[in-house]
Motif scaffolding. Structure first.
Motif, PDB file in Angstrom:
ATOM      1  N   LEU A 197     -12.097  -9.423  -3.803  1.00  0.00           N
ATOM      2  CA  LEU A 197     -11.397  -8.780  -3.743  1.00  0.00           C
ATOM      3  C   LEU A 197     -11.164  -7.588  -5.244  1.00  0.00           C
ATOM      4  O   LEU A 197     -11.573  -6.583  -5.357  1.00  0.00           O
ATOM      5  N   GLN A 198     -12.365  -8.446  -5.782  1.00  0.00           N
ATOM      6  CA  GLN A 198     -12.189  -7.317  -7.384  1.00  0.00           C
ATOM      7  C   GLN A 198     -14.166  -7.310  -7.565  1.00  0.00           C
ATOM      8  O   GLN A 198     -14.475  -6.512  -8.336  1.00  0.00           O
TER       9      GLN A 198
ATOM     10  N   TRP B 139      -3.500  -7.026   1.327  1.00  0.00           N
ATOM     11  CA  TRP B 139      -2.004  -5.986   1.111  1.00  0.00           C
ATOM     12  C   TRP B 139      -1.938  -5.426   2.759  1.00  0.00           C
ATOM     13  O   TRP B 139      -0.837  -4.667   2.866  1.00  0.00           O
TER      14      TRP B 139
ATOM     15  N   THR C  25      -9.312  -1.016  -1.093  1.00  0.00           N
ATOM     16  CA  THR C  25      -9.582  -2.061  -2.923  1.00  0.00           C
ATOM     17  C   THR C  25      -8.834  -3.007  -2.862  1.00  0.00           C
ATOM     18  O   THR C  25      -9.130  -4.005  -2.963  1.00  0.00           O
ATOM     19  N   LEU C  26      -8.069  -2.740  -2.422  1.00  0.00           N
ATOM     20  CA  LEU C  26      -6.544  -3.662  -2.302  1.00  0.00           C
ATOM     21  C   LEU C  26      -6.231  -4.124  -1.181  1.00  0.00           C
ATOM     22  O   LEU C  26      -5.338  -4.400  -0.594  1.00  0.00           O
TER      23      LEU C  26
ATOM     24  N   THR D 132       0.969  -1.746  -0.239  1.00  0.00           N
ATOM     25  CA  THR D 132       0.211  -0.120  -0.175  1.00  0.00           C
ATOM     26  C   THR D 132       0.761   0.860   0.348  1.00  0.00           C
ATOM     27  O   THR D 132       0.841   1.894  -0.869  1.00  0.00           O
TER      28      THR D 132
ATOM     29  N   THR E 297      -6.264  -4.443  -9.055  1.00  0.00           N
ATOM     30  CA  THR E 297      -7.004  -5.603  -8.280  1.00  0.00           C
ATOM     31  C   THR E 297      -6.666  -6.717  -9.196  1.00  0.00           C
ATOM     32  O   THR E 297      -6.318  -7.735  -8.503  1.00  0.00           O
ATOM     33  N   GLU E 298      -6.990  -7.145 -10.183  1.00  0.00           N
ATOM     34  CA  GLU E 298      -6.548  -8.794 -10.322  1.00  0.00           C
ATOM     35  C   GLU E 298      -5.876  -9.291 -10.911  1.00  0.00           C
ATOM     36  O   GLU E 298      -5.283  -9.994 -10.432  1.00  0.00           O
TER      37      GLU E 298
ATOM     38  N   LYS F 207     -16.307  -6.361  -5.076  1.00  0.00           N
ATOM     39  CA  LYS F 207     -16.193  -6.267  -3.401  1.00  0.00           C
ATOM     40  C   LYS F 207     -18.252  -5.446  -3.933  1.00  0.00           C
ATOM     41  O   LYS F 207     -19.241  -5.984  -2.267  1.00  0.00           O
TER      42      LYS F 207
ATOM     43  N   ILE G 134      -8.234   0.598 -11.296  1.00  0.00           N
ATOM     44  CA  ILE G 134      -8.055   0.113  -9.589  1.00  0.00           C
ATOM     45  C   ILE G 134      -8.337  -0.699  -9.899  1.00  0.00           C
ATOM     46  O   ILE G 134      -7.847  -2.447  -9.211  1.00  0.00           O
ATOM     47  N   ALA G 135      -9.396  -1.591 -10.972  1.00  0.00           N
ATOM     48  CA  ALA G 135      -9.476  -2.690 -10.878  1.00  0.00           C
ATOM     49  C   ALA G 135      -8.583  -3.770 -11.538  1.00  0.00           C
ATOM     50  O   ALA G 135      -8.296  -5.501 -11.160  1.00  0.00           O
TER      51      ALA G 135
ATOM     52  N   THR H 222      -4.698 -10.399  -7.021  1.00  0.00           N
ATOM     53  CA  THR H 222      -4.890 -11.527  -6.793  1.00  0.00           C
ATOM     54  C   THR H 222      -4.494 -12.937  -7.437  1.00  0.00           C
ATOM     55  O   THR H 222      -5.022 -13.493  -5.670  1.00  0.00           O
TER      56      THR H 222
END
Length: 289
Positions: free
Chosen positions: A229-230, A41, A37-38, A6, A112-113, A232, A108-109, A116
């Motif tokens: 995670l992806q 971590w 979102t993450l 982060t 996140t992907e 939410k 952001i997605a 994962t």
């Protein structure tokens, strides 16, 4: 600790926060706290890793940062250019903000992907004691947030919300004028008792993660964690979904009005700030390499 990712990503992603931090959720500040979102971590706030896990994370951290800088950062530069053009042309409208927010969420997605699989591997390797530690820490997290944000009388919550927003806006616009401060206060009032829905939804998500961790040795763990995670929003409570939609609407309206009431000096200040952020991105060694 897990929160190191982060901290490492924060300066890289700060440009996205100009809109997302205000529009997506009023509690997210302009230092990219949207990295919530993450969540995996930042789990270093909730458990201790052993030496092997820390070594593994250090290696993955470098890989993710290298990927992020080389493949994602160029798109952020374009995004910042669009933001600066909006301000320069006095085109900060609701429609434009919705577009910039959608672009930022897509960025952001992608991050996140990308993380994962690493998050899945890391969390799958946690032992029972670490999972129990996580469970207890989540409970304490919710107790602290309820004490700070819910048990406070509503008028005080609203005042604190307005104060936080002014603090977030000042680095981008400079000192707010009287009309802008009043507009921030009306925005804070319009959100009402949303702190309660936010914390209840946070507790719900944490509970779902703990339940998933209890099944971490099964084939269902990976798809379940991917959802957590992806996607939410698919797990949001109905009350929070409504509060979130209202928050977005109110925040876009706030930004449009703040820019409408801004002085030429404030608009120039904002453009210069955006230029500085873009310059700091473009000068990163990993991007040049």
């Amino acid at each position: 600790m897990l929160k190191r990712l982060t901290k490492a990503l924060r300066p890289i992603l700060i440009g996205l926060s100009v809109v997302v931090a205000v529009v997506a959720c009023s509690r997210i500040d302009l230092a990219y706290r949207n990295l919530d979102t993450l969540v995996p971590w930042s789990l270093g706030d909730y458990l201790d890793m052993n030496r092997e896990q820390k070594t593994w994370l250090d290696q993955r951290l470098q890989q993710h940062l290298a990927w992020h800088c080389k493949t994602q950062l160029p798109g952020y530069l374009d995004w910042l250019d669009k933001m600066r053009e909006m301000v320069a042309r006095d085109q900060v409208t609701d429609q434009a903000l919705q577009q910039r927010t959608a672009e930022a969420r897509q960025a952001i997605a992608r991050v996140t992907e990308a993380i994962t699989p690493s998050a899945t591997e890391l969390l799958r390797g946690m032992n029972d004691a670490q999972v129990e530690e996580m469970r207890q820490a989540f409970r304490e997290d919710i107790r602290e947030r309820q004490s700070k944000y819910v048990e406070t009388p509503l008028p005080k919550q609203i005042q604190n919300r307005a104060n936080r927003m002014e603090k977030r806006l000042t680095p981008w616009l400079g000192e707010l004028n009287a009309a802008q401060r009043q507009r921030v206060m009306s925005w804070a009032q319009a959100l009402g008792d949303q702190n309660r829905q936010w914390i209840a939804n946070r507790a719900h998500w944490q509970q779902q993660l703990v339940l998933a961790m209890e099944q971490r040795a099964t084939p269902n763990f990976e798809p379940r964690l991917a959802q957590l995670l992806q996607r939410k929003e698919s797990l949001w409570t109905p009350e929070y979904r409504a509060a979130f939609q209202n928050s977005e609407l109110q925040a876009r309206s706030l930004l449009v009005d703040l820019m409408r009431e801004s002085s030429p000096a404030q608009r120039q200040y904002l453009q210069e700030r955006l230029v500085k952020v873009r310059t700091s991105f473009s000068e990163l060694k990993c991007l040049k390499g």
